[in-house]
Design an enzyme around this catalytic site. Structure first.
Site, PDB file in Angstrom:
ATOM      1  N   GLY A 212      22.789  -8.674  16.178  1.00  0.00           N
ATOM      2  CA  GLY A 212      22.996  -7.476  16.974  1.00  0.00           C
ATOM      3  C   GLY A 212      24.289  -7.479  17.769  1.00  0.00           C
ATOM      4  O   GLY A 212      25.021  -8.475  17.839  1.00  0.00           O
ATOM      5  N   HIS A 213      24.540  -6.356  18.417  1.00  0.00           N
ATOM      6  CA  HIS A 213      25.775  -6.145  19.169  1.00  0.00           C
ATOM      7  C   HIS A 213      25.877  -7.111  20.349  1.00  0.00           C
ATOM      8  O   HIS A 213      24.902  -7.399  21.031  1.00  0.00           O
ATOM      9  CB  HIS A 213      25.842  -4.704  19.670  1.00  0.00           C
TER      10      HIS A 213
END
Length: 341
Positions: free
Chosen positions: A235-236
């Protein structure tokens, strides 16, 4: 097909040759190797195959060398098998140079020693360094940087501002720098622009169809010598440390930090905004919802220490039986209470 004398291989890999010299033309399993092929033994559970193997020579540890007529003696048989395999493997691909069928933006800088296959797209202000290969269908957005000696396989995507270090391998279908999952929790679920970037450091390998997202701000970072399997979601804003191994179908939620020398086994799930320490091993299908200090081995969902996980795993199949016994005991106790016993 390459051919080597056994003595040449021993010299190249700094291994000890036991037995006479022969010509070797390939590498195979203990079960399938022919007399002019080399094999290896790295796991003692396959030791029974030594007697039956037709391999011309076997890479193995010193303790088993007396069991075979011809051997390359190694302290790390599996590692050295990989090194031998590299000698005989034929690199993928059949193209050299920079194809006129690739699109390269006029502001991009591509080394003359790079290999750019047909139908590659290279965006503006992007830099491709020496001896890097981009296979067909690779998309490189604007302001990207790819270091030396990298191989990027077909249909990989690098969105804008993505950076890859030297000596990296990016397998087919990987997406680096796609938008993180960022929405305002209003009725409209308004999208929050994702303008961060992704940095992949030196000697990283990323398996097919893995995704590494960019965040709203800041950087998603995969540090040196980390190896990531197929079908992993990162994820980011995540940071993954050095020398970490991430196995297939792991999911790491946004803004989590993974330390150095960690192992994340298949289908493990890591919640967001957590810190996982160095030298942590997380078992398959584990669920991590809290920070983990250094030097832990965990399993289960929610994850607990390994010993607790093993004990509960043994007990779990007995839960229905134990439940029946408890209900039976409760009834006995109720009857005793009724009779004031």
């Amino acid at each position: 097909m390459p051919q080597y004398k056994l003595s040449e291989i021993a010299k190249l890999l700094n291994l000890t040759l036991q037995g006479d010299d022969i010509e070797v033309v390939g590498v195979n399993t203990l079960q399938d190797a022919s007399p002019n092929e080399i094999s290896f033994l790295a796991n003692a559970k396959y030791i029974h195959q030594l007697v039956l193997s037709q391999a011309g020579a076997i890479i193995l540890s010193k303790e088993y060398a007396s069991r075979v007529p011809r051997a390359l003696i190694s302290t790390e048989p599996y590692r050295d098998f990989g090194r031998v395999l590299s000698l005989f493997s034929i690199p993928q691909g059949c193209f050299d140079g920079i194809s006129h069928q690739a699109y390269i933006h006029p502001t991009a800088q591509v080394s003359k020693t790079a290999t750019i296959y047909p139908f590659v797209f290279i965006g503006s202000h992007t830099v491709i360094e020496e001896n890097t290969t981009l296979f067909p269908g690779v998309y490189i957005g604007e302001h990207c940087h790819i270091g030396k000696n990298c191989t990027i396989y077909p249909n990989t995507v690098l969105m804008a501002n993505t950076s890859i270090g030297n000596d990296c391998i990016i397998h087919a279908g990987v997406v680096l720098g796609s938008d993180g999952f960022g929405f305002a929790l209003t009725e409209e679920k308004q999208k929050i622009p994702q303008v961060g970037n992704v940095i992949i450091k030196d000697k990283v390998e990323i398996g097919a169809n893995t995704t590494v997202d960019r965040g709203t701000l800041g950087t998603t970072t995969i540090n040196e010598n980390t190896k990531i399997d197929n079908l992993v979601q990162i994820g980011h804003g995540v940071t993954v440390g050095k020398n970490t191994v991430i196995v297939s179908q792991v999911g790491i939620s946004g803004s989590t930090s993974i330390g150095d020398n960690c192992i994340l086994a298949g289908q493990a799930g890591i919640s967001g905004h957590l810190t996982i320490g160095n030298n942590v091993t997380i078992g398959p299908q584990s669920g991590i919802g809290k920070n983990i200090p250094d030097n832990q081995i965990l399993g289960g969902s929610p994850a607990v220490d390994r010993q607790t996980f093993l004990k509960t795993s043994v007990l779990m199949p007995r839960f229905p039986e134990l439940f029946k016994r408890i209900k039976k005991l409760e009834k006995i106790l109720e009857k005793k209470k009724e009779h004031n016993i």
